[in-house]
Structures are given as structure tokens and as C-alpha cells.
Scaffold this motif. Sequence first.
Motif, mmCIF file in Angstrom:
data_model
loop_
_atom_site.group_PDB
_atom_site.id
_atom_site.type_symbol
_atom_site.label_atom_id
_atom_site.label_comp_id
_atom_site.label_asym_id
_atom_site.label_seq_id
_atom_site.Cartn_x
_atom_site.Cartn_y
_atom_site.Cartn_z
ATOM 1 N N ALA A 69 10.494 14.962 12.363
ATOM 2 C CA ALA A 69 10.214 13.954 13.367
ATOM 3 C C ALA A 69 9.073 13.192 12.884
ATOM 4 N N MET A 70 8.291 13.864 12.067
ATOM 5 C CA MET A 70 6.963 13.110 11.563
ATOM 6 C C MET A 70 6.717 13.313 10.089
ATOM 7 N N PRO A 71 7.743 12.316 9.456
ATOM 8 C CA PRO A 71 7.717 12.541 8.185
ATOM 9 C C PRO A 71 6.565 12.164 7.327
ATOM 10 N N ASN A 72 5.482 11.279 7.762
ATOM 11 C CA ASN A 72 4.522 10.799 7.052
ATOM 12 C C ASN A 72 3.285 11.206 7.978
ATOM 13 N N GLU A 73 1.863 11.211 7.037
ATOM 14 C CA GLU A 73 0.695 11.126 7.569
ATOM 15 C C GLU A 73 0.500 10.066 8.397
ATOM 16 N N PHE A 74 0.298 10.039 9.770
ATOM 17 C CA PHE A 74 -0.282 9.130 10.525
ATOM 18 C C PHE A 74 -1.434 8.322 10.021
ATOM 19 N N TRP A 75 -2.638 8.842 9.698
ATOM 20 C CA TRP A 75 -3.648 8.379 9.133
ATOM 21 C C TRP A 75 -3.424 7.558 7.772
ATOM 22 N N ARG A 76 -2.567 8.081 6.965
ATOM 23 C CA ARG A 76 -2.000 7.380 5.731
ATOM 24 C C ARG A 76 -1.311 6.074 6.049
ATOM 25 N N GLU A 77 -0.834 6.259 6.914
ATOM 26 C CA GLU A 77 0.043 4.909 7.390
ATOM 27 C C GLU A 77 -1.126 3.817 8.065
ATOM 28 N N VAL A 78 -1.811 4.293 8.741
ATOM 29 C CA VAL A 78 -3.024 3.411 9.266
ATOM 30 C C VAL A 78 -3.787 2.738 8.097
ATOM 31 N N VAL A 79 -4.444 3.599 7.427
ATOM 32 C CA VAL A 79 -4.968 3.230 6.196
ATOM 33 C C VAL A 79 -4.332 2.296 5.312
ATOM 34 N N ASP A 80 -2.886 2.517 5.081
ATOM 35 C CA ASP A 80 -2.320 1.183 4.221
ATOM 36 C C ASP A 80 -1.955 0.153 5.037
ATOM 37 N N ARG A 81 -1.866 0.189 6.355
ATOM 38 C CA ARG A 81 -1.663 -0.920 7.049
ATOM 39 C C ARG A 81 -2.878 -1.588 7.267
ATOM 40 N N VAL A 82 -4.203 -0.958 7.536
ATOM 41 C CA VAL A 82 -5.159 -1.809 7.830
ATOM 42 C C VAL A 82 -5.507 -2.500 6.306
ATOM 43 N N ALA A 83 -5.575 -1.678 5.172
ATOM 44 C CA ALA A 83 -5.852 -2.354 3.708
ATOM 45 C C ALA A 83 -4.993 -3.777 3.676
ATOM 46 N N ALA A 84 -3.819 -3.796 4.145
ATOM 47 C CA ALA A 84 -2.892 -4.910 4.089
ATOM 48 C C ALA A 84 -3.113 -5.998 5.036
ATOM 49 N N GLU A 85 -3.499 -5.607 6.293
ATOM 50 C CA GLU A 85 -3.713 -6.639 7.257
ATOM 51 C C GLU A 85 -4.882 -6.954 7.494
ATOM 52 N N ALA A 86 -6.030 -5.840 7.297
ATOM 53 C CA ALA A 86 -7.320 -6.390 7.477
ATOM 54 C C ALA A 86 -8.336 -5.890 6.468
ATOM 55 N N PRO A 87 -8.060 -6.332 5.273
ATOM 56 C CA PRO A 87 -8.671 -5.592 4.263
ATOM 57 C C PRO A 87 -10.237 -5.295 4.127
ATOM 58 N N ASP A 88 -11.109 -6.101 4.795
ATOM 59 C CA ASP A 88 -12.653 -5.878 5.205
ATOM 60 C C ASP A 88 -12.790 -4.757 6.102
ATOM 61 N N THR A 89 -11.828 -4.117 6.674
ATOM 62 C CA THR A 89 -12.253 -3.344 7.671
ATOM 63 C C THR A 89 -12.807 -1.833 7.029
ATOM 64 N N LEU A 90 -13.869 -1.224 7.387
ATOM 65 C CA LEU A 90 -14.276 0.089 6.907
ATOM 66 C C LEU A 90 -13.589 1.163 7.957
ATOM 67 N N LEU A 91 -12.956 2.060 7.365
ATOM 68 C CA LEU A 91 -12.402 3.158 8.140
ATOM 69 C C LEU A 91 -13.354 4.384 8.012
#
Length: 161
Positions: free
Chosen positions: A38-60
Motif C-alpha cells: 500500500a505504501m511502497p516508498n517513503e513519502f519524504w523521499r518522494e517529496v525531497v526528490d520532487r522538490v529537488a527537480a521542481e524547486a531546487p533552491d528550496t531548503l527542506l
Amino acid sequence: MTLTKKHFQRLWYPEPGGGGAIPTRAEHGLTKEQFDAAMPNEFWREVVDRVAAEAPDTLLLAEAFWLLEGYFVRTLGMHRVYNSAFMHMLRDEDNAKYRSVIKNTIEFDPEILKRYVNFMNNPDERTAVDQFGKDDKYIGVCVMLATMPACRCSATARSKA
């Protein structure tokens, strides 16, 4: 931190027979295999990867407890993480455990220490002066806060030391 797979399952879909953190959730329990499907991936890993691609200057910046600080920067890729171990372990004088955390982090990668945001209190905790007193312990923790390789966030303005 409660959205990491481990804690999301523990809190919302505990493994059958494990009891779970919240007893009323037991009727919604899932086996590890069912939960992973039901939850194959880590939610936060997906968020970090997406932010890196779409908003690379964002500090998490993550807030993590239960000694998940290293997991958030090493595995999930957060840029910074509040280091609750700094406040809690020094306040409780659990020096051996804190030394072990620091030693293990240095052995893995000393640069990770620069990604921790050390603090002496936060709005959810008692003031720094209430936790550390006004004498040697307070001064010692301030010296560590100022000299440890990390981001610094003393958050002591309201403590009136």
C-alpha cells in the motif's frame, strides 16, 4: 516524522498482534507485506526528490524525534533537521548516549553534523533556563551549541538567563 513508513504503520496500521501505539487502530492492522504494497516508498523521499527537480533552491528542514535525525538527512535527504537529541540528552545528562550518537555520525560522515540544527529549547518545551539551570550546565551547553559543527538555533531569547 510520523509520515515515515515505520511510524505511519505503527500509528495507523499496526501489524496484527503487535498492539500498535493506539489500541483503537488494531482493527485496521496490516502485515508488513500488506503495508509495503500500500505504501511502497517513503513519502519524504518522494517529496525531497520532487522538490529537488521542481524547486531546487528550496531548503527542506525536518523536525524529527525518536533519534530519527540521522535517518532524515542520510536516507530521506532532508537538507537540515532539528536535532532534538542535543537538547534532550544534554538536559537529561545522558552524556554517554549523546557521545555515541555523535561518534556514530562522525564515523558515517562528519559532514552530516553540519546538517543538524541544535537547539536548547523550542515552543513545545520548557525554557532553556528551566531545563538547564543558570549555572555551569547552562554555560556548558551554550559552549557546545556555539562550537559543535552544526547549524545553530539557540532559541533562548525568552529564557532570560
